[in-house]
Design a protein around this motif. Sequence first.
Motif, mmCIF file in Angstrom:
data_model
loop_
_atom_site.group_PDB
_atom_site.id
_atom_site.type_symbol
_atom_site.label_atom_id
_atom_site.label_comp_id
_atom_site.label_asym_id
_atom_site.label_seq_id
_atom_site.Cartn_x
_atom_site.Cartn_y
_atom_site.Cartn_z
ATOM 1 N N THR A 112 0.384 -2.142 -9.686
ATOM 2 C CA THR A 112 0.391 -0.680 -9.788
ATOM 3 C C THR A 112 -0.964 -0.089 -9.416
ATOM 4 O O THR A 112 -1.037 0.919 -8.695
ATOM 5 N N ASN A 172 -1.298 -0.031 -5.636
ATOM 6 C CA ASN A 172 -0.218 0.604 -4.873
ATOM 7 C C ASN A 172 0.748 -0.401 -4.250
ATOM 8 O O ASN A 172 1.247 -0.201 -3.134
ATOM 9 N N GLU A 179 4.345 -2.160 -4.618
ATOM 10 C CA GLU A 179 5.623 -1.880 -5.277
ATOM 11 C C GLU A 179 6.040 -3.065 -6.157
ATOM 12 O O GLU A 179 5.936 -4.227 -5.757
#
Length: 291
Positions: free
Chosen positions: A53, A56, A58
Amino acid sequence: MKKVLFILSIAILAACNPTAKLPTILSDADAAFNQADYTKAYTLYAEYIQLATSNNVEVSKDLLIKQAQSCAQIDKADEATAIYDQLLKDDANIGLLAEYSQLLQREGRTDQELALWQSYADKITTPELLKLKAERQVFLNAANENSEAVVAAYESKGEAVLSKEAQLTYIKALEATGNAGRAVKTCNELIKEQPDYEAALEWKAKYYYNKAEDRYKYEMAKYNKNKNATTYAYLRRDLKKVSADFRIARDTFIRLRQMNPQDQSYIRYLKNTYLRLEQKDDAARMDKLLK
């Protein structure tokens, strides 16, 4: 020397790219999950989610499901519910309602589970989930002693065939809401389909016994207030109707006793029923069996 330089270069790249650790963390987490080491799996999945997270990357649906399941196994129900709530924002994940419901059921969170089914009711389309929704709403509303809601939940089941336990819960709710006639009819249908379902037979036997006993006491009290030939004739007429209900209760309790001979309550009910039907020898026989 070249080998050392290669290893150093890999280490430098890893330090510059923290996401390079993700495959190893995920592999270790999955291995722990598959070995049912849910504490270790939870820790590693949490590490993966935080790292992914913050960079960035997924996080897959499958990983989140495994983390929710890990949470459920190590008494972190609040974290599990938060993950399920996140996943259910996507309509494609509606199938997760089944295991989410199971978690809430295991935790005894009746109101939260009831709210869950109500929130997603319009999005459920598969026969399996529609059946589960109806079943759980029947049982959850019964746990909350909301008989009207039990009846509504059962009667909105569509073509789903619910369990015998759910059907009996519906029967009891019908009786509680003043629909005794429908309750008896539904119970007879259930017994026809499930002839050895003791709980349904017991409900039927007790229903007819209590109905007859209440009417018997009412008629006797009315007669005792005004004893004469006319009121006695009326009493005999009315007691014939009462006897019909006592006979249904008697026959059903006989069947129950054949299924469970040691149940003292069945023997006691039979004794009292025999007395009302003036079958004194049978009543005495039952009396000898009472401890």
